[in-house]
Design an enzyme around this catalytic site. Structure first.
Site: not given
Ligand code: AMP
Length: 233
Positions: A182, A171, A137, A23, A98
């Protein structure tokens, strides 16, 4: 960025999907071509944590555990951010809403701004691949450009293609255990939004397991088709 405006938002797009679905990558690609602002509650919350604000202090441990931050905090941050002057051409909401509570609150906030959601793009992915996608990532610590160990390496290892900085960051919540939490939070609390927006006839589903440029081509096509109903796009 404290300048406030009460002007309505001509374009409101929502990007919906689990963590790792792409996203943020797609929102950043579309920002320039469509003159929209990417608005990520994850980024806003990380900034609040870094700044040590009251909301940031409350959110920190929740984010590190992979759970969702309370609706009240998210709605307040979002409500404030939507009134800032750079949103005037329209926004891409990345990672918000969310929960159903957030979706309903967003509807009210937008209604009060004489605005509404134009489209919700649902990123359809294979959940089993998300842990690999997220764990690989990282971003440039200076300009925020995103990279991936497998799918998007910088031309020169450790050097940002965009700004040349060498300060790459991962992160803290991008580790396999937290990612699993998550994903669970996504299934329990966010996935019901698919039915919520289908009911409102604004949901568009896309196959987000394809290459980055193939996905952005199909989103651009969707947005071009939307220009009939949203002339500002
Ligand atoms: P993201 O950058 O979108 O992956 O978000 C990182 C973390 O920030 C999430 O795991 C949540 O803890 C928190 N977060 C971001 N957006 C929201 C939201 N809309 N509602 C609740 N928590 C959020």
């Amino acid at each position: 960025m404290n300048e406030k405006t009460t002007t309505s938002l001509p374009v409101v797009l929502v990007f919906l999907g689990p963590p790792g679905a792409g996203k943020g990558t797609q929102a950043r690609l579309l920002e320039e071509s469509f003159n929209l602002v990417q608005l990520s509650t994850g980024d806003l919350l990380r900034a609040a944590v870094a700044a040590g604000t009251k909301a940031g202090k409350q959110a920190k441990s929740v984010m590190e555990s992979g759970n969702l931050v309370s609706d009240d905090i998210v709605i307040e941050i979002l409500r404030y951010r939507l009134t800032e002057s750079d949103c005037i051409e329209g926004v891409i909401l990345d990672g918000v809403p969310r929960t159903i509570v957030q979706a309903k609150a967003l509807d009210t906030v937008l209604k009060n701004m004489d605005s509404q959601i134009n489209a919700v793009i649902s990123f359809e992915v294979d959940d089993n691949k998300m842990i690999e996608r997220i764990s690989g990532r990282y971003t440039c610590g200076k300009c925020g450009e995103g990279y991936h160990d497998i799918y998007k390496k910088p031309q020169k290892e450790g050097v940002c293609d965009k700004c040349g900085a060498t300060d790459m960051k991962r992160r803290i919540d991008d580790n396999p255990d937290t990612v699993k939490q998550r994903l669970d939070a996504y299934h329990a609390q966010t996935k019901p939004l698919i039915a919520y927006y289908k009911e409102k006839s604004v949901l568009i589903e896309i196959d987000a397991m394809r290459k980055i440029d193939e996905i952005s081509n199909s989103i651009e096509l969707i947005l071009h088709n939307l220009t009939k109903s949203i002339p500002q796009l």
